[in-house]
Design an enzyme around this catalytic site. Structure first.
Site, PDB file in Angstrom:
ATOM      1  N   ASP A 127     -66.493  34.569  20.685  1.00 54.00           N
ATOM      2  CA  ASP A 127     -65.578  35.275  21.580  1.00 54.00           C
ATOM      3  C   ASP A 127     -64.117  35.111  21.136  1.00 54.00           C
ATOM      4  OD1 ASP A 127     -67.920  35.599  22.978  1.00 54.00           O
ATOM      5  OD2 ASP A 127     -67.123  34.883  24.899  1.00 54.00           O
ATOM      6  N   HIS A 282     -66.377  30.264  19.903  1.00 53.19           N
ATOM      7  CA  HIS A 282     -65.105  30.997  19.854  1.00 53.19           C
ATOM      8  C   HIS A 282     -64.524  31.048  18.446  1.00 53.19           C
ATOM      9  CE1 HIS A 282     -65.505  30.084  24.121  1.00 53.19           C
ATOM     10  NE2 HIS A 282     -64.730  31.132  24.330  1.00 53.19           N
TER      11      HIS A 282
HETATM   12 ZN   LIG Z   1     -63.080  34.503  26.073  1.00 52.37          ZN
END
Ligand SMILES: [Zn+2]
Ligand SMILES: *[C@@H]1O[C@H](CO)[C@@H](O)[C@H](O)[C@H]1NC(C)=O
Ligand SMILES: *[C@@H]1O[C@H](CO)[C@@H](O)[C@H](O)[C@H]1NC(C)=O
Ligand SMILES: *[C@@H]1O[C@H](CO)[C@@H](O)[C@H](O)[C@H]1NC(C)=O
Length: 398
Positions: A127, A282
């Site tokens: 992400d 991430h």
């Molecule tokens: Zn996020």
């Protein structure tokens, strides 16, 4: 027959790679290691509109947003109070919401969200990209022949469009994670639509295709947000394993060792798995990318790793149906030469053998297409690996 041809193709490609200059396989992080699989339309870096300011909720009174709103009928969208949030995105507890909101973070409720992959599969999701650190991750994924779902922040796509374009071309599954990363349930309908559509538009400009998957920042999703997503043609994706790697921010509360320990535990528990997983990581910081790269080899040794579109057997995760992404049922990444007039199935268990003559027709045209991929030289090492992988899965399933 289809798989026989796939094996042949894979063997040919592997033989070609084996014959190649060995120096081409030496590690050099500065050099992109894979040719793009998707031939993207040209993009020079000049966007067609002035996008809203980075990392801020877009204004909704612009002609662009009004045009998007005019295309949607919002009359049946639930009308619940907006949920106030703190600075760091947490809801002001307790969330005052009706039961039928099916709010995931508050009650664990799902409603048609993708939450996991099949047993033995590890859905890779990253992400908050693309960032300046993304190319290191993409190099590693190329080198180890893995595809991920990348939930992009629209502001970052505009800022780091070269990295986005590279990931699109490599056949990663690109998806939306809002324009400015607000908690969804704190937004008005109009703000949420603007957050999704500006991100979709930026990705379309850079990569030439239209996304259909969404992940809510902070996992913050309820039935109001879902109804807006469905109207825009989106599938929501949650996760079942969370590295909490975002807390590795400089000065943050999570250490590299703690993230490694999370992987230790998941791998130790793998023999008892009842389903596969979707993992939350991430692209945010140097250390989150480092942690991802460091732990991926042992994950890859334990599960089949793939994107969310692949693990849900969706070979057409973009609105442009002539684009095919690799799946576990044997679909290969590419752009159809027949402009979307494809007979490639979008779902179906690997190894299922069509029996009717009509389906045989479809199978033949798949073979023709595989041959076309070969003859135009699109069958790279990455595709070959995926073909081998999908054939292996098919055998396991049979
Ligand atoms: Zn996020
Ligand atoms: C793929 O389909 C889109 C429409 O969905 C079209 O605009 C585009 O030109 C097609 N691309 C190719 C390579 O056929
Ligand atoms: C797809 O094929 C059908 C029948 O062969 C044809 O009528 C149609 O125009 C084709 N569509 C596209 C987008 O090429
Ligand atoms: C995808 O196909 C596999 C077999 O190849 C099957 O086990 C799995 O249930 C399918 N997943 C979905 C979401 O259809």
């Amino acid at each position: 027959m289809l798989y026989n041809l796939s094996f042949l193709a894979a063997i040919l490609a592997l033989a070609r790679n084996a014959a190649a200059d060995p120096s081409s396989t030496t590690t050099n992080p500065a050099t992109p290691t894979a040719a793009p699989l998707l031939d993207l339309p040209p993009f020079s870096g000049t966007f067609s509109i002035a996008y809203p300011p980075s990392d801020k909720i877009p204004p909704t009174d612009t002609p662009q947003v009004q045009k998007w709103l005019a295309e949607l009928d919002l009359t049946d969208v639930p009308d619940w109070p907006l949920v106030p949030f703190t600075e760091d995105g947490d809801p002001k507890n307790p969330k005052v919401i009706p039961e039928e909101a099916c709010d995931w973070t508050e009650t664990g409720c799902f409603n048609k969200d993708v939450t996991t992959c099949p047993l033995g599969v590890w859905g890779l999701t990253y992400d908050d990209g693309p960032t300046e650190f993304s190319p290191q991750l993409y190099d590693f994924l190329d080198k180890t022949e893995q595809k991920a779902t990348l939930f992009y922040i629209g502001s970052n796509v505009v800022e780091n469009w070269q990295a986005a374009r590279r990931a699109c071309g490599a056949g990663h599954h690109i998806a939306v994670h809002t324009w400015s990363h607000p908690p969804s349930t704190s937004l008005t309908n109009e703000q949420f639509i603007a957050e999704v559509k500006y991100t979709e538009m930026a990705i379309k400009e850079v990569c030439g295709f239209t996304t259909t998957y969404f992940r809510p920042p902070y996992g913050d999703i309820d039935n109001r947000i879902r109804s807006l997503l469905w109207k825009m043609g989106y599938t929501s994706v949650i996760w079942d394993y969370d590295t909490d790697d975002w807390m590795m921010a400089p000065g943050g509360q999570r250490t590299e060792a703690q993230v490694d320990q999370a992987f230790d535990q998941w791998i130790a528990a793998a023999p008892q798995d009842k389903a596969g997983h979707i993992i939350l990581e991430h692209e945010l910081y140097q250390n989150t990318v480092n942690a991802a790269i460091k732990n991926l080899p042992r994950v890859q040794a334990t599960w089949k790793t793939m994107s969310v579109s692949a693990c849900t057997n969706n070979s057409h995760p973009y609105q442009e149906k002539n684009i095919t992404l690799a799946t576990m049922d044997g679909a290969k990444t590419g752009i159809d030469l027949d402009n979307g007039n494809s007979s490639t199935p979008t779902t179906g268990a690997g190894g299922s053998q069509p029996t009717s003559s009509g389906q045989d027709q479809g199978k033949n045209s798949d073979e023709v297409k595989s041959a076309a991929f070969l003859s135009v030289g699109l069958l790279s090492k990455e595709v070959a690996a995926l073909v081998v992988m999908s054939a292996t899965i098919a055998i396991a399933v049979i």
